[in-house]
Design an enzyme around this catalytic site. Structure first.
Site, short mmCIF file in Angstrom:
data_model
loop_
_atom_site.label_atom_id
_atom_site.label_comp_id
_atom_site.label_asym_id
_atom_site.label_seq_id
_atom_site.Cartn_x
_atom_site.Cartn_y
_atom_site.Cartn_z
N GLN A 185 -32.18 -90.03 -76.66
CA GLN A 185 -30.76 -89.70 -76.70
C GLN A 185 -29.95 -90.96 -76.38
O GLN A 185 -30.21 -91.61 -75.37
CB GLN A 185 -30.44 -88.59 -75.71
CG GLN A 185 -31.14 -87.27 -76.01
CD GLN A 185 -30.55 -86.55 -77.20
OE1 GLN A 185 -29.50 -86.91 -77.73
NE2 GLN A 185 -31.24 -85.51 -77.66
N TYR A 213 -40.05 -79.06 -81.62
CA TYR A 213 -39.40 -80.38 -81.72
C TYR A 213 -39.18 -80.98 -80.32
O TYR A 213 -38.08 -81.40 -79.98
CB TYR A 213 -38.03 -80.28 -82.43
CG TYR A 213 -37.96 -79.39 -83.64
CD1 TYR A 213 -38.33 -79.87 -84.90
CD2 TYR A 213 -37.51 -78.09 -83.53
CE1 TYR A 213 -38.25 -79.04 -86.02
CE2 TYR A 213 -37.43 -77.26 -84.65
CZ TYR A 213 -37.80 -77.74 -85.89
OH TYR A 213 -37.72 -76.93 -86.99
N ASN A 218 -37.95 -84.67 -73.45
CA ASN A 218 -36.62 -84.78 -72.83
C ASN A 218 -36.21 -83.47 -72.15
O ASN A 218 -35.85 -83.46 -70.97
CB ASN A 218 -35.60 -85.18 -73.89
CG ASN A 218 -34.21 -85.41 -73.33
OD1 ASN A 218 -34.03 -86.15 -72.37
ND2 ASN A 218 -33.21 -84.80 -73.95
N GLU A 234 -44.67 -80.92 -81.19
CA GLU A 234 -44.02 -82.10 -81.78
C GLU A 234 -44.98 -82.69 -82.81
O GLU A 234 -46.20 -82.69 -82.60
CB GLU A 234 -43.69 -83.12 -80.69
CG GLU A 234 -43.22 -84.48 -81.16
CD GLU A 234 -41.96 -84.42 -82.01
OE1 GLU A 234 -41.95 -85.05 -83.10
OE2 GLU A 234 -40.99 -83.76 -81.59
N ASP A 294 -34.66 -77.80 -80.86
CA ASP A 294 -33.73 -78.95 -80.98
C ASP A 294 -34.08 -79.64 -82.30
O ASP A 294 -34.68 -80.72 -82.31
CB ASP A 294 -33.92 -79.89 -79.78
CG ASP A 294 -32.95 -81.06 -79.80
OD1 ASP A 294 -32.02 -81.06 -80.64
OD2 ASP A 294 -33.13 -82.00 -79.00
N CYS A 319 -27.74 -81.02 -83.43
CA CYS A 319 -27.02 -82.28 -83.66
C CYS A 319 -26.17 -82.19 -84.91
O CYS A 319 -25.59 -83.20 -85.34
CB CYS A 319 -28.01 -83.45 -83.76
SG CYS A 319 -29.22 -83.29 -85.10
N GLU A 353 -22.99 -82.95 -80.60
CA GLU A 353 -24.11 -82.07 -80.27
C GLU A 353 -23.52 -80.78 -79.71
O GLU A 353 -22.48 -80.79 -79.04
CB GLU A 353 -25.02 -82.72 -79.23
CG GLU A 353 -25.63 -84.02 -79.64
CD GLU A 353 -27.09 -83.93 -80.04
OE1 GLU A 353 -27.77 -82.98 -79.60
OE2 GLU A 353 -27.53 -84.81 -80.79
#
Length: 361
Positions: A185, A213, A218, A234, A294, A319, A353
């Site tokens: 980020q 994802y 994070n 992921e 995400d 996003c 976002e």
């Protein structure tokens, strides 16, 4: 096209984004969004500059989108972190002074952290060999940075190719390995707000979380404290490696990490396919009550949409509010928005976002 950098007009730009998000979410009876603003300056922890040569001398340059021939020469970038701005001039002066550092250098990439670490990548139109290492090491020591050299097909790492960030979420510090070239980020302050909001929206749970994802973990790390167990997925190998490292650094033991794409997760959970990467993992041991997503800018694909609709709670960080709204056309049939938020990761641009918590009707 980005908006002009003007700190005096920041509040007005943020208000426009809020109105745009409210308009997109109005058809779904969303509550008022919680708005998390950015610092108006020095908020961006990453920056990438091409070098533009005039009379043989290099200058940092940026370009208007779609025009690589008209350079805007700069020596400071007020949206970038103070650490980046402090490094720009001495780094370039050192490269000008030493041909082993400066010859055919065409791009400089900065990655910094709220914790104070910095990694710089120098990109060249020539092969790099052992001769580069000594002056590069001296420069890295002088500037207190990690330094990497890149040329076609080659990568020279002096010490390590990552920085370690520290973020505070709900009073607890979390440490993150952020690898060169990997996704992180860009706005650390707003990222902390996002993590705090997601943690608060998740609440306390006695069942399990499915995360799609997950990137470098994070959100995974703080969310792991709110669920019995987490299965995080992921596809990117480099992100998975960082996520594994971050789980170890923070001594998180209730997360199962799986390298699968979102559509593969759907196939695995619905029994359509078996995956060798799931050997030793008993999916029936999980009792998923919440799914966290995400996704990339394209949003959720149809198969993943069908998957997430099967869970009582959907925590969705987006996003791209346009594709979020498209997904909500489908999700609104089974779920209602109970919370939403705007996170201004990208001041002075149209990008934003957002986050929504959806609960089964």
């Amino acid at each position: 096209m980005g908006l002009a950098f003007d700190p005096a007009n920041y509040a007005a730009q943020l208000a426009e984004k809020r109105e745009r998000l409210c308009s997109l979410l109005a058809p779904y009876s969303a509550p008022e969004p919680e708005v998390f603003e950015s610092a108006p300056e020095h908020f961006r922890l990453r920056a990438e500059f091409r070098l533009w040569y005039e009379q043989g001398q290099p200058h940092y340059a940026m370009f208007e989108r779609g025009d690589k021939h008209k350079a805007v020469l700069i020596d400071q970038l007020p949206i970038a972190s103070k650490r980046i701005n402090d490094l720009m001039t001495p780094l370039l002066e050192a490269c000008k002074a030493d041909p082993l550092l400066g010859r055919k250098l065409f791009q400089v990439e900065f990655l910094t952290t709220l914790s104070g670490e910095a990694l710089v990548t120098l990109c060249y139109h020539r092969p790099l060999d052992d001769d580069w290492d000594a002056p590069a090491a001296a420069l890295a020591q002088a500037l207190n940075i990690q330094l990497i050299g890149r040329s076609r097909g080659r990568k020279r790492v002096l010490e390590r190719d990552y920085v370690v960030e520290e973020l505070e979420v709900a009073g607890k510090p979390w440490r993150y390995q952020q690898i060169e070239g990997g996704f992180t980020q860009p706005n650390g302050g707003v990222n902390q707000h996002m993590l705090g909001w997601a943690l608060n929206a998740a609440g306390e749970n006695t069942d399990d979380l499915l995360e799609l994802y997950c990137g470098n973990g994070n959100f995974t790390l703080p969310l792991s404290t709110r669920f019995r167990k987490v299965m995080a997925t992921e596809l990117s190998k480099s992100s998975v490696r960082s996520a594994v490292a971050n789980l170890e650094i923070n001594q998180v033991e209730n997360v199962t990490l799986v390298r699968l794409a979102s559509e593969e997760v759907t196939q695995a959970l619905t029994g359509v396919r078996e995956f060798r990467r799931l050997q030793g993992i008993n999916l029936s041991d999980f009792n998923f009550g919440t799914v966290f997503v995400d996704p990339p800018r394209a949003g959720l694909d149809p198969a993943t949409l069908d998957l997430v609709k099967g869970y009582d709670r959907i925590l969705y960080i987006s996003c791209n509010p346009e594709t979020l709204a498209q997904n909500l056309d489908e999700l609104n049939n089974t779920h209602r928005i109970t919370r939403c938020a705007l996170f201004d990761q990208f001041p002075y641009s149209h990008h934003m976002e957002s986050g929504v918590l959806l609960e089964r009707r």
